[in-house]
Motif scaffolding. Structure first.
Motif, mmCIF file in Angstrom:
data_model
loop_
_atom_site.group_PDB
_atom_site.id
_atom_site.type_symbol
_atom_site.label_atom_id
_atom_site.label_comp_id
_atom_site.label_asym_id
_atom_site.label_seq_id
_atom_site.Cartn_x
_atom_site.Cartn_y
_atom_site.Cartn_z
ATOM 1 N N ILE A 79 0.843 -1.182 0.146
ATOM 2 C CA ILE A 79 -0.170 -0.068 -0.011
ATOM 3 C C ILE A 79 1.046 1.334 -0.095
ATOM 4 C CG2 ILE A 79 -1.924 1.196 1.163
ATOM 5 C CD1 ILE A 79 -2.570 -1.505 -0.188
ATOM 6 N N ALA A 80 1.956 1.191 0.600
ATOM 7 C CA ALA A 80 2.816 2.421 0.798
ATOM 8 C C ALA A 80 3.476 2.439 -0.535
ATOM 9 C CB ALA A 80 3.873 2.313 2.120
ATOM 10 N N GLU A 81 4.029 1.694 -1.048
ATOM 11 C CA GLU A 81 4.567 1.702 -2.586
ATOM 12 C C GLU A 81 3.481 2.315 -3.497
ATOM 13 O OE1 GLU A 81 6.060 -2.519 -2.675
ATOM 14 O OE2 GLU A 81 7.895 -1.740 -2.109
ATOM 15 N N ILE A 82 2.398 1.797 -3.463
ATOM 16 C CA ILE A 82 1.559 2.317 -4.311
ATOM 17 C C ILE A 82 1.180 3.747 -4.037
ATOM 18 C CG2 ILE A 82 -0.865 2.026 -5.056
ATOM 19 C CD1 ILE A 82 0.465 0.118 -6.443
ATOM 20 N N LEU A 83 1.084 4.079 -2.983
ATOM 21 C CA LEU A 83 0.576 5.371 -2.793
ATOM 22 C C LEU A 83 1.850 6.274 -2.752
ATOM 23 C CD1 LEU A 83 -1.237 5.276 0.883
ATOM 24 C CD2 LEU A 83 -2.203 5.669 -1.417
ATOM 25 N N ALA A 84 3.058 5.836 -2.659
ATOM 26 C CA ALA A 84 4.160 6.567 -3.031
ATOM 27 C C ALA A 84 4.109 7.082 -4.462
ATOM 28 C CB ALA A 84 5.534 5.888 -2.602
ATOM 29 N N GLY A 85 3.896 6.081 -5.190
ATOM 30 C CA GLY A 85 3.968 6.399 -6.657
ATOM 31 C C GLY A 85 2.838 7.163 -7.379
ATOM 32 N N PHE A 86 1.580 7.158 -6.611
ATOM 33 C CA PHE A 86 0.447 7.887 -6.797
ATOM 34 C C PHE A 86 0.792 9.482 -6.359
ATOM 35 C CE2 PHE A 86 -3.445 9.535 -5.427
ATOM 36 C CZ PHE A 86 -4.197 9.764 -6.610
ATOM 37 N N LEU A 87 1.417 9.583 -5.283
ATOM 38 C CA LEU A 87 1.975 10.893 -4.872
ATOM 39 C C LEU A 87 2.827 11.523 -5.971
ATOM 40 C CD1 LEU A 87 2.570 10.718 -1.102
ATOM 41 C CD2 LEU A 87 0.283 11.792 -2.087
ATOM 42 N N LEU A 88 3.657 10.997 -6.238
ATOM 43 C CA LEU A 88 4.561 11.371 -7.287
ATOM 44 C C LEU A 88 4.257 11.633 -8.910
ATOM 45 C CD1 LEU A 88 7.830 9.442 -6.443
ATOM 46 C CD2 LEU A 88 7.374 11.580 -5.792
ATOM 47 N N PRO A 90 0.943 12.185 -11.683
ATOM 48 C CA PRO A 90 -0.033 13.439 -12.285
ATOM 49 C C PRO A 90 -1.147 13.646 -11.573
ATOM 50 C CG PRO A 90 -0.330 11.550 -13.670
ATOM 51 C CD PRO A 90 0.751 11.237 -12.631
ATOM 52 N N SER A 91 -1.490 12.757 -10.412
ATOM 53 C CA SER A 91 -2.797 12.823 -9.814
ATOM 54 C C SER A 91 -2.507 13.899 -8.723
ATOM 55 C CB SER A 91 -3.626 11.853 -9.256
ATOM 56 O OG SER A 91 -3.739 10.859 -10.424
ATOM 57 N N VAL A 92 -1.185 14.166 -8.242
ATOM 58 C CA VAL A 92 -1.003 14.634 -6.893
ATOM 59 C C VAL A 92 -0.073 16.014 -7.096
ATOM 60 C CG1 VAL A 92 -0.363 14.900 -4.479
ATOM 61 C CG2 VAL A 92 -1.822 12.855 -5.455
ATOM 62 N N GLY A 360 2.583 4.299 -10.487
ATOM 63 C CA GLY A 360 1.927 5.531 -9.952
ATOM 64 C C GLY A 360 2.073 6.713 -10.987
ATOM 65 N N LEU A 361 3.215 6.916 -11.723
ATOM 66 C CA LEU A 361 3.111 7.782 -12.832
ATOM 67 C C LEU A 361 1.986 7.824 -13.976
ATOM 68 C CD1 LEU A 361 7.033 8.151 -12.929
ATOM 69 C CD2 LEU A 361 5.344 9.860 -11.861
ATOM 70 N N ARG A 362 1.794 6.314 -14.170
ATOM 71 C CA ARG A 362 0.844 6.202 -15.139
ATOM 72 C C ARG A 362 -0.682 6.189 -14.699
ATOM 73 N NH1 ARG A 362 4.233 1.302 -16.291
ATOM 74 N NH2 ARG A 362 5.568 1.829 -18.029
ATOM 75 N N THR A 363 -0.861 6.254 -13.235
ATOM 76 C CA THR A 363 -2.258 6.285 -12.857
ATOM 77 C C THR A 363 -2.654 7.743 -12.516
ATOM 78 O OG1 THR A 363 -1.534 4.347 -11.420
ATOM 79 C CG2 THR A 363 -3.357 5.770 -10.674
ATOM 80 N N ASP A 364 -3.652 8.270 -13.347
ATOM 81 C CA ASP A 364 -3.780 9.647 -13.643
ATOM 82 C C ASP A 364 -5.453 9.553 -13.599
ATOM 83 O OD1 ASP A 364 -4.123 12.128 -14.144
ATOM 84 O OD2 ASP A 364 -3.481 12.170 -16.135
ATOM 85 N N THR A 365 -5.874 10.182 -12.507
ATOM 86 C CA THR A 365 -7.410 10.421 -12.195
ATOM 87 C C THR A 365 -7.940 11.136 -13.354
ATOM 88 O OG1 THR A 365 -7.019 12.269 -10.793
ATOM 89 C CG2 THR A 365 -7.333 10.173 -9.673
#
Length: 851
Positions: A79-88, A90-92, A360-365
């Motif tokens: 979960i921490a690794e997914i959230l870290a990629g999400f923070l870095l 385009p969504s955040v 995470g970089l590919r995860t874009d809301t």
């Protein structure tokens, strides 16, 4: 004759730029790899290598910070690794102006992704090494049913949802330029997207599941064993689905490339098992015979991983498929352990977070443009998770298991992890699913895993039950009652000393001893140790050759075999071996729970130091010392810590034991253990009682009198047993009782040295002596507080003894009548044997052999 038309390059570039199906073009300066220095005006982020190093530092630091913040929630690191990629992504932070252009410019993405894939290749290789196919095959009938029931319904849900989504969306990817291209892409998606979606829903993350099982103390339970086995089978299903879906992705080029992709996958598997595995098995045999795994061998294996990944990628499947199959071919023995230790720390700590960052970089809301399609995927993911639980409950009902067990297994099998993320990334890279589907499924993977953790805490982990049993101490009114001992073992070298100690404390078959050996295995993030829970169950696993078993399993088998041989050779002894897999920080829960379940009266623990050839002591593992202290603090019975200085090498002809008695609760357990040794013909026993001259008891006069009567009562019982055994012609090789009065600690140490000079193999002492005035200053320089002042003195190198030391801590009863209860005394504390022995009373002599 018409003139030949000349193409205009600018017009072609304009048409390509304005085309809906265009691909972006970038120009790179090949000279900008390393910089000359900031002093010349260079910007580090304009050069490839400094930028890559900055990105690795940024991703690793962000992952560690998020993991630290989520630590109180006890969520998986996934979960921490997914959230870290999400923070870095385009969504955040990507919404911050110029952040993505500075930290993750487009020109650096292909380098960063290549590095992340190299880490992923070696990580999947380690997963393959840690999974042994014979472990999956011997999983059992119930495991296969749980795996099938928890994989088939989610797969069907995913497949149906994929077809419905494609039918409603028309074009899942939306990337075609012509009608024919769109039709081909739709045909591709109708074949592969449902398979990818089904494989995603039915997958189970074995590594994350193993960590949950270890933290919830389920490794030795039926739920834990079935979950581990079913997850291994589910992972096999998921890899198979991934391979088929990847092959179907080549349908756009015709059926021939699709078939050749499947054939190449079969050839890779065949070559790994027919060519690679026999070579590694021969190497494993040489290592088992004493040869060390050389650097050249390790290098060739690691290069072989890259070769397998290259061949698999060239064959059309994927590089990680080749690495995984190559890992399955490596025998999980000394060779596998040596290779995994070489790469795992660096890969998991540094390279693998790059893969999560890329996800995470590919995860874009912002890519979620169709709300109905996104809701459909979310509902389908939740429905698949619920169906897993329902199917597990149904299978549990068929096999007559409790409802909570089925619910627990279903929740555990819903644990998601890196394999699901791998499937999603491959699907996106091969344009099998859209950016919207990728984003929604990544979020649902993290959400389901986050929900599983608190539900596991509520459903899976049972409340610690209060176990009622009477005998929690060595001292017991019925001498012929069965004596239950829990012997903890960290590694096979601990076994000989523990068996010798058990043999010394086993007087005869008139007082049977039930021993449970508990192999304590550290779970430090690697999942291979959890495979041992299948091996700990009774099976014919001894039939497997050494190179087919992991190092941990080999150690467990050696320990189990030693205790089985002890049971066969010693009358009146029953032995059983189990395994406990936990982090050292919580391993004391496993030990205390096992002691309660087995109604143990004594827990035997190895010391955290091992003896060296020169007589010194070396720390085996620094975490064992706090573990022993935690067990002493929470133990439901008496605890003994054995400092081994070669006790396992004592000949069977005899063992010379000195029991030191200062008074108090712990020393009464020492005397009770000495009473058991009286009956052993192989034991030469000396019990030395100390009395302080000119001293006084601490506390109230009533407490002092009660303690003195209890001490005198247990010593009277010792002398009466020694006299009765001697008169009956049976007993120890020699039993001696001494009593010495001392003024201070110096005289006490001198008396102990006098006994040690007679030649002793084992000292038995209490942790807290009953004469605190004699040992008041010794606690200031004590190195090992868990041994107490006397045990620490005897274990220190300054004392210069070769004898082993057993430090005993008595179970502290909560009631005030504990002393009378543990000694079988009357309400006034007076022993039934009568008055205490005289200070000058000595018993010496051979007690002969027992009948």
């Amino acid at each position: 004759m018409a003139a030949t038309a000349v193409a205009d390059p600018l017009a072609e570039l304009w048409n390509h730029t304005m085309s809906a199906g265009r691909s972006d073009l970038f120009c790179f300066d090949t000279r900008k790899i390393t910089m000359t220095g900031i002093w010349t005006g260079d910007n580090p982020l304009d050069f490839s290598l400094p930028l890559l190093l900055f990105q690795i530092i940024l991703v690793t630091a962000t992952t560690r910070v998020v993991a630290l913040l989520l630590a109180p929630l006890r969520l998986p690191r996934y979960i921490a690794e997914i959230l870290a990629g999400f923070l870095l992504g385009p969504s955040v932070l990507g919404r911050v102006p110029h952040f993505s252009d500075i930290a993750f410019p487009v020109r650096s993405i292909f380098i960063l992704e290549s590095m992340s894939l190299i880490g992923l290749v070696y990580y999947t290789f380690t997963i393959g090494v840690e999974i042994e196919l014979h472990t999956v095959l011997r999983a059992g009938f119930r495991s296969f049913w749980f795996a099938a029931a928890s994989a088939l319904p989610p797969f069907l849900v995913g497949a149906v949802t994929g077809y419905v989504a494609l039918s409603s969306a028309g074009d899942e990817d939306g990337g075609g330029t012509t009608t024919a291209a769109k039709a081909g892409q739709q045909f591709l998606n109708r074949l592969s997207f449902p398979v990818f979606l089904g494989a995603t829903f039915c997958s189970t993350a074995f590594s994350v599941l193993a960590r949950n099982i270890a933290e919830l103390k389920l490794a030795g339970t039926d739920v834990g064993q079935l979950s581990i086995s079913a997850s291994l089978i589910n992972d096999t299903f998921a890899w198979a689905g991934l391979t088929v879906a990847t092959a179907l992705a080549h349908v756009r080029y015709g059926m021939v490339p699709c078939l050749w992709t499947l054939v190449s996958g079969v050839l890779i598997v065949s070559a790994s098992y027919l060519v690679v595995r026999p070579m590694l098995v021969r190497l494993a045999r040489r290592v088992a015979e004493g040869e060390v795994v050389s650097e050249a061998h390790e290098c060739w294996v690691l290069v072989g991983v890259l070769v397998a990944a290259l061949v698999a990628d060239a064959g059309g499947t994927h590089a990680i498929f080749g690495a995984f199959v190559f890992g399955l071919a490596v025998p999980n023995g000394p060779v596998g352990v040596a290779i995994v230790e070489k790469v795992e720390d660096f890969v998991v700590g540094t390279l693998l977070p790059l893969f999560f960052a890329m996800s995470g970089l590919r995860t874009d809301t912002a890519k979620i443009t169709s709300t109905p399609a996104a809701v459909l995927l979310m509902v389908a993911a939740l429905a698949a998770a619920i169906l897993k639980v329902a199917a597990a409950v149904g299978v549990a009902a068929v096999f007559g298991m409790p409802l909570l067990d089925g619910t627990s297994i279903g929740l555990l099998l819903n644990t998601k992890g890196i394999i699901e993320l791998i499937i999603l990334n491959i699907g996106r890279n091969k344009r099998i699913m859209s950016d919207q589907s990728f984003t929604v499924l990544v979020f649902m993977s993290a959400l389901i895993t986050a929900l599983v953790t608190p539900l596991l805490a509520l459903v899976v982990k049972p409340a610690r039950r209060l176990v009622f049993y009477k005998r929690r101490t060595i001292a017991w009114p019925q001498p012929d009652a069965e004596f239950h001992v829990l012997a903890c073992v960290h590694m096979p070298r601990d076994v000989p000393a523990l068996l010798t100690l058990l043999d010394v404390a086993s007087p005869s078959d008139r007082s049977p001893v039930a021993v449970q050996a508990l192999h304590l295995i550290e779970f430090a993030g690697r999942s291979s140790a959890l495979l041992l829970i299948n091996a700990s169950a009774p099976s014919s696993s001894f039939e497997h050759s050494a190179h087919r078993r992991s190092q941990v399993e080999l150690q467990f088998k050696h320990i189990a075999h030693a205790f089985m041989a002890y049971e066969e050779n010693v009358a009146g002894v029953s032995a059983r071996t189990m395994a406990a897999v936990s982090p050292y920080a919580t391993m004391h829960d496993d030990v205390t729970s096992a002691a309660e379940e087995r109604h143990s009266a004594l827990i035997l623990l190895p010391f955290h130091k091992h003896r060296l050839v020169d007589g010194g002591m070396e720390v085996f593992h620094p975490a064992i010392q706090p573990l022993n202290q935690s067990i002493q603090r929470f133990s439901p019975c008496t605890v003994g810590i054995l400092v081994d200085r070669g006790l396992g090498g004592v000949p069977g002809a005899g063992c010379r034991v000195a029991a030191l008695f200062f008074g108090g609760r712990d020393d009464r357990e020492v005397a009770a253990l000495a009473i058991r040794m009286v009956y052993n013909p192989a034991v030469d026993l000396t019990l030395l009682r100390f009395a302080q001259k000119g001293g006084s008891f601490t506390g109230t006069e009533f407490d002092a009198l009660k303690e003195r009567k209890a001490d005198d009562g247990i010593l009277r019982e010792f002398l009466d047993r020694a006299n009765s055994v001697s008169a009956g012609g049976g007993g120890g090789a020699g039993v001696e009782y001494r009593e010495r009065g001392v003024f201070n600690a110096s005289e006490m140490v001198a008396q102990i040295r006098e006994v040690e000079a007679l030649g002793k193999d084992l000292f038995v002492v209490g942790k807290v002596p009953g004469l605190p005035a004699l040992t008041a200053g010794m606690a200031e320089w004590s190195e090992c507080p868990e041994l107490g002042p006397i045990g620490d003195l005897l274990s220190s190198r300054d004392f210069q003894t070769t004898a082993s030391v057993l430090v005993v801590q008595s179970y502290a009863r909560p009631s005030a009548g504990g002393i009378s209860a543990e000694l079988g005394l009357g309400g006034d504390g007076v022993p039934a044997a009568g008055r205490p022995p005289r200070p000058d009373q000595i018993r010496r002599g051979s007690l002969g052999n027992r009948s």
